[in-house]
Enzyme design. Structure first.
Site, mmCIF file in Angstrom:
data_model
loop_
_atom_site.group_PDB
_atom_site.id
_atom_site.type_symbol
_atom_site.label_atom_id
_atom_site.label_comp_id
_atom_site.label_asym_id
_atom_site.label_seq_id
_atom_site.Cartn_x
_atom_site.Cartn_y
_atom_site.Cartn_z
ATOM 1 N N ARG A 152 67.651 68.836 49.048
ATOM 2 C CA ARG A 152 67.849 67.603 48.269
ATOM 3 C C ARG A 152 69.235 67.017 48.557
ATOM 4 N NH1 ARG A 152 64.499 67.848 42.706
ATOM 5 N NH2 ARG A 152 62.648 68.720 43.664
ATOM 6 N N ASP B 159 58.364 70.882 36.514
ATOM 7 C CA ASP B 159 58.240 69.844 37.538
ATOM 8 C C ASP B 159 58.117 68.474 36.885
ATOM 9 O OD1 ASP B 159 58.048 68.761 40.044
ATOM 10 O OD2 ASP B 159 55.987 69.406 40.419
ATOM 11 N N GLY B 160 58.590 67.449 37.598
ATOM 12 C CA GLY B 160 58.390 66.073 37.145
ATOM 13 C C GLY B 160 59.618 65.405 36.550
ATOM 14 N N LEU C 122 64.013 88.056 23.323
ATOM 15 C CA LEU C 122 63.421 87.417 24.509
ATOM 16 C C LEU C 122 64.228 87.718 25.772
ATOM 17 C CD1 LEU C 122 61.382 85.180 25.648
ATOM 18 C CD2 LEU C 122 63.287 83.584 25.324
ATOM 19 N N HIS D 258 66.683 65.234 35.006
ATOM 20 C CA HIS D 258 67.074 66.645 34.918
ATOM 21 C C HIS D 258 67.787 66.925 33.588
ATOM 22 C CE1 HIS D 258 65.737 67.331 38.925
ATOM 23 N NE2 HIS D 258 66.684 66.614 39.511
ATOM 24 N N GLU E 158 47.046 83.981 34.687
ATOM 25 C CA GLU E 158 46.276 82.775 34.358
ATOM 26 C C GLU E 158 47.168 81.560 34.635
ATOM 27 O OE1 GLU E 158 43.116 82.582 33.371
ATOM 28 O OE2 GLU E 158 42.918 84.766 33.445
ATOM 29 N N SER F 77 64.884 76.264 43.615
ATOM 30 C CA SER F 77 64.205 77.066 44.634
ATOM 31 C C SER F 77 65.054 77.103 45.902
ATOM 32 C CB SER F 77 62.837 76.469 44.945
ATOM 33 O OG SER F 77 62.991 75.331 45.760
HETATM 34 C C1 FPP Z 1 61.679 69.657 39.133
HETATM 35 O O1 FPP Z 1 61.642 68.266 39.000
HETATM 36 C C2 FPP Z 1 62.883 70.200 38.541
HETATM 37 C C3 FPP Z 1 63.889 70.826 39.221
HETATM 38 C C4 FPP Z 1 63.849 71.046 40.675
HETATM 39 C C5 FPP Z 1 65.099 71.303 38.539
HETATM 40 C C6 FPP Z 1 64.915 71.893 37.191
HETATM 41 C C7 FPP Z 1 66.237 72.058 36.598
HETATM 42 C C8 FPP Z 1 66.577 71.786 35.318
HETATM 43 C C9 FPP Z 1 65.640 71.375 34.279
HETATM 44 C C10 FPP Z 1 68.025 71.874 34.911
HETATM 45 C C11 FPP Z 1 68.749 73.174 34.960
HETATM 46 C C12 FPP Z 1 68.043 74.337 34.380
HETATM 47 C C13 FPP Z 1 68.494 75.164 33.399
HETATM 48 C C14 FPP Z 1 67.777 76.433 33.176
HETATM 49 C C15 FPP Z 1 69.603 74.829 32.495
HETATM 50 P P1 FPP Z 1 61.654 67.361 40.301
HETATM 51 O O2 FPP Z 1 63.039 66.871 40.505
HETATM 52 O O3 FPP Z 1 61.072 68.101 41.451
HETATM 53 O O4 FPP Z 1 60.703 66.206 39.835
HETATM 54 P P2 FPP Z 1 59.820 65.250 40.763
HETATM 55 O O5 FPP Z 1 58.823 66.124 41.463
HETATM 56 O O6 FPP Z 1 59.184 64.338 39.774
HETATM 57 O O7 FPP Z 1 60.768 64.561 41.705
#
Ligand code: FPP
Length: 232
Positions: A69, A18-19, A129, A35, A199, A63
């Site tokens: 989005r 997240d973030g 893994l 991202h 945990e 998710s």
């Molecule tokens: C959360 O940050 C992140 C996501 C919803 C996407 C995560 C995806 C990736 C890192 C890229 C693809 C993954 C792989 C495995 C190659 P957010 O956008 O919710 O951040 P915010 O809460 O700060 O807006």
């Protein structure tokens, strides 16, 4: 800093990444660059988990709620995922990592479905893994899907073990350690069944800033905790 005890590593580490958006916003950059930076973290954490000897790593990448989005961000995420597979698959395979998808990818563009399925097939016999990517994943949907599958097969043997066989994570140990970045204290419909005794470790760091050392710190913190599983 204390050291990791390799005799009591978490068998399964699950991460809510997240973030990314806030990381970008702080730098006045478009969200997609957050991202993009997040994918670099993914590479680092997969590599680190593999060399530490963790058995399963699960990353929550998309998710069932993420469809809400903007279309442009969703497209950007798909394209990053595709690039990741194109660039990293060889290395992943070389490192004996086995890829698994948790979630229903049937609504994803055909090209991505194909790449994902062939990546899982290619790495299917690897013994290192187990890297799970949760894509269009929601834990409630996963649980309902398991009930449906059990009903279809006429199974009435409702034990925890039997039920677990119908989840995306079949055959894998439940997560021992759940990490969430960016300080949020939510589960967000992630692995609800599997995290019963897990945990939880929350770090303020945004996902793009999270690194191998942070993973090690989370493991050291996990190893300090006394896990009683309800006993005294
Ligand atoms: C959360 O940050 C992140 C996501 C919803 C996407 C995560 C995806 C990736 C890192 C890229 C693809 C993954 C792989 C495995 C190659 P957010 O956008 O919710 O951040 P915010 O809460 O700060 O807006």
């Amino acid at each position: 800093m204390s050291e990791i005890d390799f005799s009591s590593l978490p068998k399964h580490v699950a991460i809510i990444m997240d973030g990314n958006g806030r990381w970008a916003k702080k730098r006045s950059l478009p969200r997609i660059l957050g991202h993009k930076q997040g994918v670099r973290t993914v590479k680092e954490i997969v590599k680190a988990s593999s060399s530490l000897g963790i058995r399963v790593l699960t990353l929550y990448a998309f998710s069932t709620e993420n469809w809400k989005r903007p279309q442009s961000e969703i497209k950007g995420l798909f394209s990053l995922l595709l690039q990741f597979l194109k660039k990293e698959l060889r290395e992943i395979h070389k490192n004996n990592v086995r890829l698994r998808i948790l979630g229903d990818i049937s609504k994803f563009p055909d090209k991505i479905q194909k790449e994902l399925l062939s990546a899982c097939e290619l790495t299917g016999n690897n013994t290192g893994l187990e890297f799970n990517i949760a894509l269009n994943y929601g834990a409630r949907q996963e649980i309902l899907r398991a009930f449906e599958k059990m009903a279809q097969e006429g199974i009435k043997d409702f034990t925890e073990e039997k039920f677990s066989e119908f989840l995306y994570t079949r055959g894998q140990p439940d997560p021992d350690l759940l990490i969430r970045t960016s300080g949020e204290m939510r589960i967000s419909n992630f692995l609800l069944w599997q995290i019963a005794y897990c945990e939880i470790y929350i770090t303020e760091k945004f996902w793009p800033d999270f690194n191998e050392n942070d993973l090690k710190e989370a493991i050291i913190e996990y190893q300090k905790r006394e896990r009683r599983f309800g006993a005294l």
